[in-house]
Design an enzyme around this catalytic site. Structure first.
Site, PDB file in Angstrom:
ATOM      1  N   GLY A  60       0.822  -1.206   0.000  1.00 15.67           N
ATOM      2  CA  GLY A  60       0.000   0.000   0.000  1.00 15.67           C
ATOM      3  C   GLY A  60       0.855   1.255   0.000  1.00 15.67           C
ATOM      4  O   GLY A  60       1.995   1.250   0.479  1.00 15.67           O
ATOM      5  N   SER A  87      -2.098  -2.907  -4.709  1.00 17.32           N
ATOM      6  CA  SER A  87      -2.807  -3.080  -3.437  1.00 17.32           C
ATOM      7  C   SER A  87      -4.142  -2.341  -3.432  1.00 17.32           C
ATOM      8  O   SER A  87      -4.290  -1.297  -4.067  1.00 17.32           O
ATOM      9  CB  SER A  87      -1.925  -2.545  -2.316  1.00 17.32           C
ATOM     10  OG  SER A  87      -2.669  -2.337  -1.137  1.00 17.32           O
ATOM     11  N   THR A 136      -6.174 -11.055   0.080  1.00 19.12           N
ATOM     12  CA  THR A 136      -5.285 -11.172   1.251  1.00 19.12           C
ATOM     13  C   THR A 136      -6.113 -11.513   2.478  1.00 19.12           C
ATOM     14  O   THR A 136      -7.071 -10.813   2.812  1.00 19.12           O
ATOM     15  CB  THR A 136      -4.502  -9.864   1.465  1.00 19.12           C
ATOM     16  OG1 THR A 136      -3.691  -9.632   0.316  1.00 19.12           O
ATOM     17  CG2 THR A 136      -3.602  -9.960   2.695  1.00 19.12           C
ATOM     18  N   ARG A 145       2.303  -1.905  14.899  1.00 16.10           N
ATOM     19  CA  ARG A 145       3.643  -1.722  14.343  1.00 16.10           C
ATOM     20  C   ARG A 145       4.311  -0.646  15.196  1.00 16.10           C
ATOM     21  O   ARG A 145       3.962   0.554  15.086  1.00 16.10           O
ATOM     22  CB  ARG A 145       3.565  -1.298  12.883  1.00 16.10           C
ATOM     23  CG  ARG A 145       2.558  -2.134  12.070  1.00 16.10           C
ATOM     24  CD  ARG A 145       3.193  -3.115  11.138  1.00 16.10           C
ATOM     25  NE  ARG A 145       2.221  -4.066  10.599  1.00 16.10           N
ATOM     26  CZ  ARG A 145       1.551  -3.926   9.467  1.00 16.10           C
ATOM     27  NH1 ARG A 145       1.760  -2.872   8.716  1.00 16.10           N
ATOM     28  NH2 ARG A 145       0.707  -4.852   9.065  1.00 16.10           N
ATOM     29  N   LYS A 223      -3.831 -15.002  -0.624  1.00 13.78           N
ATOM     30  CA  LYS A 223      -2.514 -14.604  -0.075  1.00 13.78           C
ATOM     31  C   LYS A 223      -2.518 -14.565   1.454  1.00 13.78           C
ATOM     32  O   LYS A 223      -3.467 -14.086   2.078  1.00 13.78           O
ATOM     33  CB  LYS A 223      -2.161 -13.202  -0.586  1.00 13.78           C
ATOM     34  CG  LYS A 223      -0.897 -12.604   0.041  1.00 13.78           C
ATOM     35  CD  LYS A 223      -0.525 -11.275  -0.598  1.00 13.78           C
ATOM     36  CE  LYS A 223       0.816 -10.752  -0.122  1.00 13.78           C
ATOM     37  NZ  LYS A 223       0.776 -10.039   1.138  1.00 13.78           N
ATOM     38  N   HIS A 247       3.182 -12.190   5.574  1.00 11.92           N
ATOM     39  CA  HIS A 247       3.069 -10.726   5.447  1.00 11.92           C
ATOM     40  C   HIS A 247       4.389 -10.063   5.847  1.00 11.92           C
ATOM     41  O   HIS A 247       4.412  -8.959   6.398  1.00 11.92           O
ATOM     42  CB  HIS A 247       1.918 -10.215   6.332  1.00 11.92           C
ATOM     43  CG  HIS A 247       1.152  -9.062   5.746  1.00 11.92           C
ATOM     44  ND1 HIS A 247      -0.065  -9.200   5.136  1.00 11.92           N
ATOM     45  CD2 HIS A 247       1.427  -7.726   5.684  1.00 11.92           C
ATOM     46  CE1 HIS A 247      -0.515  -8.021   4.746  1.00 11.92           C
ATOM     47  NE2 HIS A 247       0.388  -7.106   5.053  1.00 11.92           N
ATOM     48  N   GLY A 280      10.666 -12.339   3.294  1.00  7.12           N
ATOM     49  CA  GLY A 280      12.080 -12.501   3.646  1.00  7.12           C
ATOM     50  C   GLY A 280      13.015 -12.658   2.460  1.00  7.12           C
ATOM     51  O   GLY A 280      14.222 -12.722   2.654  1.00  7.12           O
ATOM     52  N   ARG A 282      15.482 -11.750  -0.172  1.00  7.56           N
ATOM     53  CA  ARG A 282      16.346 -10.574  -0.294  1.00  7.56           C
ATOM     54  C   ARG A 282      17.375 -10.704  -1.412  1.00  7.56           C
ATOM     55  O   ARG A 282      18.162  -9.781  -1.622  1.00  7.56           O
ATOM     56  CB  ARG A 282      17.096 -10.330   1.036  1.00  7.56           C
ATOM     57  CG  ARG A 282      16.168 -10.029   2.207  1.00  7.56           C
ATOM     58  CD  ARG A 282      15.501  -8.660   2.036  1.00  7.56           C
ATOM     59  NE  ARG A 282      14.590  -8.362   3.130  1.00  7.56           N
ATOM     60  CZ  ARG A 282      13.281  -8.620   3.093  1.00  7.56           C
ATOM     61  NH1 ARG A 282      12.720  -9.177   2.027  1.00  7.56           N
ATOM     62  NH2 ARG A 282      12.511  -8.302   4.114  1.00  7.56           N
ATOM     63  N   GLY A 301       8.919  -7.997  -1.822  1.00  6.45           N
ATOM     64  CA  GLY A 301       8.258  -6.931  -1.082  1.00  6.45           C
ATOM     65  C   GLY A 301       9.207  -5.784  -0.792  1.00  6.45           C
ATOM     66  O   GLY A 301       9.577  -4.995  -1.678  1.00  6.45           O
TER      67      GLY A 301
END
Ligand code: FNR
Length: 373
Positions: A60, A87, A136, A145, A223, A247, A280, A282, A301
């Site tokens: 988002g 999104s 999702t 968060r 998802k 996520h 994760g 990378r 992501g």
């Protein structure tokens, strides 16, 4: 504040850390004297052929990271022939994303308090020509968060002294964002609704999945799946693919590393059912590991937003070049020429490896079930 929005996770950020450290512990087996000339990264998924085995995960408000981020993403996926999942909470409307990214655009659906509003988005996506819808399901309630709370980051945005100071210390971003116009959650704006980040999305259940399956005639991907039983039920409900993900550790801090769930879900759904994966990843080698453990395709992501935040559209292009190159080099090292040839046999036996982190050994046990494809 924007870096923390992207980089941050839930709670003590244990799950996010485990996602990457569990991938680090998986080892690929070097092989020699295989002819690895002419390696190809094209990958088939959901009836289409993509230029690379990865796409861009739904995220988002990308234009908060840098003005024009959505347009840069769209241009990049068009050029590479890879999917971009727009999104529900995007800073560009789904119609505009479809115009920018064409057939490469997928649409991700969050279902909040109003099912009518959700179905309205589904109908808009169909009208705009989307062929893939990603539902999702791992965010029944957005988690705390901590970094966002500390920074006072909220959508809709509210300006206080802390934010003024943060913006003053980052004039390049602040002025560029000001001139471009502050980003808004455009799918909500265009529907005349206010986006509430904390709105509960916990009301949907298996009957909703049936309703959605009946309404959406395109490809349906679910998802945020981490349990093998859920994956089987989603497959049996008529979804076209399951998207394994926690996520990025942004929802349940005690969740296992997503890569641990992948081989379990592959075993449960069988060798041929399409599986996507994120959380994760990378590097190119991480992507090879996920393909070896049962994914048909993966999504990137945070690295995408780090690249745009660091260097805009050229940064994004550079990141994708590096990751594509790394996949090709890794394939050369493990003796594989095609993505479809990457299976559990490319893994070194994890039991032979000394622990690289302080993860408990049992975290890796399910990974040994990988060569089931
Ligand atoms: C996300 N993610 C996400 N997922 C989703 O389905 N809809 C969304 O709107 C968002 N928004 C979002 C924003 C930001 C800033 C991030 C970092 C992530 C989750 C995303 O699709 C993906 O699952 C994770 O990012 C994967 O983890 P890594 O690889 O980023 O660690």
């Amino acid at each position: 504040m924007m870096f923390d929005f992207v980089d941050g996770s839930t709670g003590d950020e244990i799950a996010a850390g485990l996602n990457t450290s569990a991938l680090d512990q998986i080892k690929l087996q070097p092989r020699v004297l295989e002819n690895v000339e002419g390696r190809r990264l094209e990958t088939d998924l959901l009836g289409e052929t993509f230029g690379l085995p990865f796409g861009i995960a739904p995220m988002g408000m990308c234009n908060l990271v840098w003005p024009g981020a959505d347009a840069a993403l769209a241009a990049e996926v068009q050029q590479r022939g890879i999917p971009l999942c727009a999104s529900s909470a995007a800073s560009t409307s789904l119609e505009d994303m479809a115009a920018l990214a064409g057939e490469r655009a997928w649409f991700q659906l969050y279902v909040g308090q109003s099912r009518e509003a959700a179905f309205n988005l589904v109908d808009r996506a169909a009208a705009a020509g989307y062929r893939v819808l990603v539902l999702t399901v791992d965010t029944p309630q957005i988690s705390r968060r901590i970094r966002d709370l500390k920074n006072g980051f909220k959508v809709p945005f509210r300006m206080g002294p802390r934010q003024v100071l943060d913006f003053a210390l980052h004039p390049h971003w602040s002025l560029s964002t000001l001139f471009a116009g502050p980003p808004m959650p455009m799918n909500f704006e265009t529907a005349g609704r206010e986006f509430e980040r904390g709105e509960s999305r916990g009301g949907i259940d298996w009957t909703f999945l049936d309703l959605l399956r009946a309404r959406w005639t395109g490809r349906l991907v679910v998802k945020g799946v981490m349990a093998a039983d859920d994956a089987v039920r989603i497959r049996d409900a008529g979804a076209d693919a399951v998207y394994v993900s926690n996520h990025g550790g942004r929802q349940l801090d005690s969740a296992p590393p997503a890569i641990q769930a992948l081989p379990q879900i592959r075993t449960a759904v069988g060798p041929d059912f399409p599986l996507l994966f994120d959380s994760g990843l990378r590097s190119g080698e991480d992507i090879v590991k996920a393909l070896a453990l049962g994914a048909d395709f993966v999504m990137l992501g945070r690295p995408i937003l780090y690249a745009i935040g660091a260097a805009g559209a050229p940064g994004l292009a550079r990141l994708i070049d590096c990751i594509a190159d790394d996949i090709g080099v890794a394939m050369a090292q493990i003796g594989r020429r095609a993505i479809a040839d990457i299976d559990g046999t490319v893994l070194a036996d994890p039991a032979d490896e000394p622990a690289q982190t302080d993860l408990e050994p049992e975290v890796l046990v399910p990974l040994k079930k990988a060569d089931n494809r």
